[in-house]
Write an enzyme that holds these catalytic residues in place. Sequence first.
Site, mmCIF file in Angstrom:
data_model
loop_
_atom_site.group_PDB
_atom_site.id
_atom_site.type_symbol
_atom_site.label_atom_id
_atom_site.label_comp_id
_atom_site.label_asym_id
_atom_site.label_seq_id
_atom_site.Cartn_x
_atom_site.Cartn_y
_atom_site.Cartn_z
ATOM 1 N N GLY A 1 8.869 9.953 -11.890
ATOM 2 C CA GLY A 1 7.676 9.185 -11.550
ATOM 3 C C GLY A 1 6.455 10.074 -11.678
ATOM 4 N N GLY B 1 3.769 11.900 -7.935
ATOM 5 C CA GLY B 1 4.609 12.616 -8.897
ATOM 6 C C GLY B 1 3.812 13.590 -9.745
ATOM 7 C CG HIS C 1 -4.036 -7.208 -0.511
ATOM 8 N ND1 HIS C 1 -5.151 -7.997 -0.551
ATOM 9 C CD2 HIS C 1 -4.473 -5.933 -0.481
ATOM 10 C CE1 HIS C 1 -6.215 -7.219 -0.553
ATOM 11 N NE2 HIS C 1 -5.833 -5.964 -0.515
ATOM 12 C CB SER D 1 -11.746 -5.308 -3.819
ATOM 13 O OG SER D 1 -12.054 -4.507 -2.717
ATOM 14 N NE ARG E 1 -5.255 -4.289 3.111
ATOM 15 C CZ ARG E 1 -5.037 -3.340 2.203
ATOM 16 N NH1 ARG E 1 -3.827 -2.877 2.002
ATOM 17 N NH2 ARG E 1 -6.016 -2.857 1.483
ATOM 18 C CG HIS F 1 -0.926 -4.729 -1.688
ATOM 19 N ND1 HIS F 1 -1.345 -4.620 -2.996
ATOM 20 C CD2 HIS F 1 -1.674 -3.851 -0.979
ATOM 21 C CE1 HIS F 1 -2.295 -3.703 -3.060
ATOM 22 N NE2 HIS F 1 -2.507 -3.207 -1.856
ATOM 23 N NE ARG G 1 -0.698 1.091 1.686
ATOM 24 C CZ ARG G 1 -1.886 0.760 1.185
ATOM 25 N NH1 ARG G 1 -2.956 1.464 1.464
ATOM 26 N NH2 ARG G 1 -2.005 -0.294 0.395
ATOM 27 C CB SER H 1 -1.593 3.712 -0.675
ATOM 28 O OG SER H 1 -0.784 3.918 -1.753
#
Lengths: 224, 245, 638
Positions: C41, C46, C267, C285, C331, C402, C436, C441
Amino acid sequence: MSNFFKASIGRKVLVGLSGLFLFSFILVHLTVNLFLLAGQESYNIATHFMTTNPVIQTIEPILAVGFILHIAYSVWLTFLNQKTRPQKFLKVDQSKSSTWASRNMFVLGGLIFVFLIIHISNFWYKLNFTEIGYIEHGGEMMKDAYTMVASSFAIWWYVVIYVAGAVLLGFHLNHGFQSAFQTIGLSNEIWRKRWTVIGNFLSIVIAAGFSIIALYFLIKHLIS
Amino acid sequence: MNLTLKIWRQKNANSKGAFVTYNLEGASQEMSFLEMLDYLNSTLIGKGEEPIAFEHDCREGICGSCSLYINGRAHGQDSKSATCELRMSRYKDGDTIVIEPWRSKAFPVIKDLIVDRSAFEKILEAGGFISANTGAAPEANSIPVPREHADKSFDAASCIGCGACVSACKNASAQLFIASKVSQLALLPQGRVEAKLRARNMIAKADELGFGSCTNTGACEIECPKGISLAHIARLNREFLKATL
Amino acid sequence: MNKLNTKIPDGPLAEKWTIHKNRIRLVNAANKTKLDIIVVGTGLAGASAASSLAELGYNVKAFCFQDSPRRAHSVAAQGGINAAKNYKNDGDSIDRLFYDIMKGGDFRAREAFVRRSAEVSNFVIDQLTAAGVPFAREYSGYLDNRSFGGVQVSRTFYAKGATGQQCLLGAYSGLIRQMSLGKVTLYSRRDMLDVVLIDGKARGIITRNLVSGEIERHSAHAVVLATGGYGTIYYLSTLAVGSNASAAWAAYKKGAFFSNPSFVQIHPTSLPQLNDYQAKLTLMSESLRNDGRIWVPKKKGDKRHPNEIPEEERDYYLERMYPAYGNLAPRDISSRAAKERCDAGYGVGKTGLSVYLDFKDSIAKKGKKVIESKYGNLFELYEKITGDNPYVEPMRIYPAGHYTMGGLWVDYNLMTSIDGLYSIGESNFSDHGANRLGAGSLMQCACDGYFVLPVTIGDYLADDIKTGKIPTDHAAFEEAEKNVNDKLTRLISVNGKQTVTSFHKRLGKIMWDYCGMVRNEEGLKKGLKLLEELKEEFWKDVKVPGTMDELNQELEKAVKVADFFELGRLMCQDALNRKESCGAHFREESQTPNGEAQRIDKEYSYISTWEFTGEEKDHKLHKEPLEFECVKPKERTY
């Protein structure tokens, strides 16, 4: 420095710089030609000055080198660019993304080159290497280039070729002018627009200027 | 709606390809272009034929996977957008669509509509980076960057590496791709240190890989999904001249 | 339970990482060149790991399924990346960032991990800036920040709406540099199909060359998985179409434990599904919620054009239900509320599965210019896709799968329960608990890849400096290759009638309906049953055209879908086990009288870690209790 000549951009810069140099020559050329409209005496004196002035005489070979560089490097680059897409696209539509002139600079250049040969053999060669009539202006004997030009422009097909050459040159310069500045890096979002406007204006002036002179003589001949 | 699709099929890199014509019935204007191809593939599989290989991933115009030369234009008829953003509402019933892979010496076809774009990576390897090791970075705000430069740098950096510029270019030049990286880094103080080598080496690499040279037609800028400006090529040229003269 | 030793060092929370770094073993520079590391990855995690490891001297082999590392799905992250720089002087600190992540995760994450990421986040910004990432700047030339994801400080660094792309390209440029130096060998267009264990240690992987179809063996002293999330299990999600769980799943089946698999962030502001052929959902967004008002008609099944529905007949349900946060509710809350309204019959659009996001009031108040400068590109994108102009009529949005908080279990060194097998970025479960935080992220991916893994991996590799090259002719490679070949052969030889995609769509629907935004025991049990039936049908009737020895995109998809069936079962099982609501995981059985998520700390304050016990067998649950030294879990109130 060797990196410069080895790289594609280096070659492009040479084409661009030599192009700009030739462009400046064409502006001078047009200026001299405009004397044709002012009459026989003015034009002959101007021609006499151009053919005898030592500064101009030294520039002439440089001009030749400019032509050779411009043509040689363009041919070389075009040759290399021909090899970058061995399998062609079946359908290509670039009408929305670029101008016709920009895509056909080599063809335009080639046609201009053909015209150049005709033109050189018909004017520059005749003027320099054949016997043409002399005339006296202001107490000095000089070649009567005016009469030579007038007789050429009396031939309708020669005028057609000449006007075609001027229009081709206009298209070539239309793209070439702003393209040269882009290539030598003297451009950005704002200046690209400015160069384009200036290039458009000058290319029209040049194409129209040369054409009008030829047509003026042809019409004058036809009327008289 | 019904469409006539003329699509390039090629088994692998070594075989000779050819156009195959498909008559697709039942496509809808609500589909995206790639969904239309998905749909075509499902009908092909249903008929026991091999589906058409094409690249796609994010399907929102940012990953740069999708390519396709559609009816003579890179990423289709919409300027400044990627194939995955193209909608079938731009077409009407009975249209004929010619779909080709990117074509250039540096991007050989792998299968059908998929080409190998690793030449881009090789160009970047020649200098498309700042040699900053992990851990060596100074406090971020110790390097102020004029906002105008940061914005321009971002515009250049928005390149998605799709290869549309090469395809749109009559010379198959990678100049806009190179310029986007050279310009992005040349505009930042961090990137100035290696600016000379970068411009020189990336250009030399592109020449070596068989990309053409730029004749400033501007087609790349129009077909670039991110609309990266030709001004960045002018900056690349400046950087190159500074580096070599 | 020895395998589940978290290796979190003793000491005060704020000093754990320093203590750990000082204590773990290192490999000296000369010995590093004798060690090979495989990184699977090439996203932000990665790529940053591969380049940082190569800089240290390790020989790195990097793998991606795309044609280039630059296309990894980190590229699509829009909003930004958090760091506790406190450039805004608004009271931010490492501790506050730590607390916000813990709270965002609804107190289902390990404190020590979250604290470390918060601490390291500042270096990430320095590093990415040095790499040439053009983050947004103020006129002073200093970095700009914005507020993001319902927190009270401005700590999010961004590069317009393409922060993920810019961060990824920054890390990618480091990778490219190491490739040019010969320290990283890139293997693109490879699918990792198995991990190879020799004497219980991860010593290599089996890949399929996606161009030639060749099955390849690659060996190394350690293997790092940076293979992202598995949200594509829902078929329609905001993820890239190629995102998948196969590498992580292969590791799981070889003995790596999997934690909190059912924790999936939904999301709230994605474009709704427009037709049955759709392959993915486009994210809009979240920042749109700053100026847009969300509503549905007050009348069920109101088919009028939104502009014809008068103000008093509109239900601004988020403002009504959550007056404090209104349209900016977190969210999960806003996603669930949309689903609840649509399920109750108030949804709009042809399918009835969307709600309005209306900018009318903002445009009237702030002017079209202001709205355009903020969201111009998003509005354009919306109009391109739907054909509707959001300046004159409201957008339609709907939640979509998401981000997967769940992932491979890792210890403080980011090592899975298999020795020498590491997992970083979204592929592990480490930082985000049950939900999250926005802009978290990219932060975690870069922290793991740049600053954590390159340090911690030495602790394991210190034992390997005398091992020498790992041969690929070992029986374990032989066997793994054979298993891969068998699986691929099996998939092709089914030779049924239905396409892989048609199965994936049906699988996605089952997961979305029964293990999506809202879960309950009955639904999950039904989901499990339907999954089992569909899986059986898949293996009887799937059609994979072509052969194994060529570029075969249908075969690639088939492998992924086959694994999703198994992962789906684990997700349902995990969701079934957790009878509380927490974060993004909402169990209908566990809600407050007014319909809010009800966490049950007494019973479920643990990480659900699952162990593979064999095909068709039930997965085995290990509970890792969560201990909180510094934060006190409290109810979320919005």
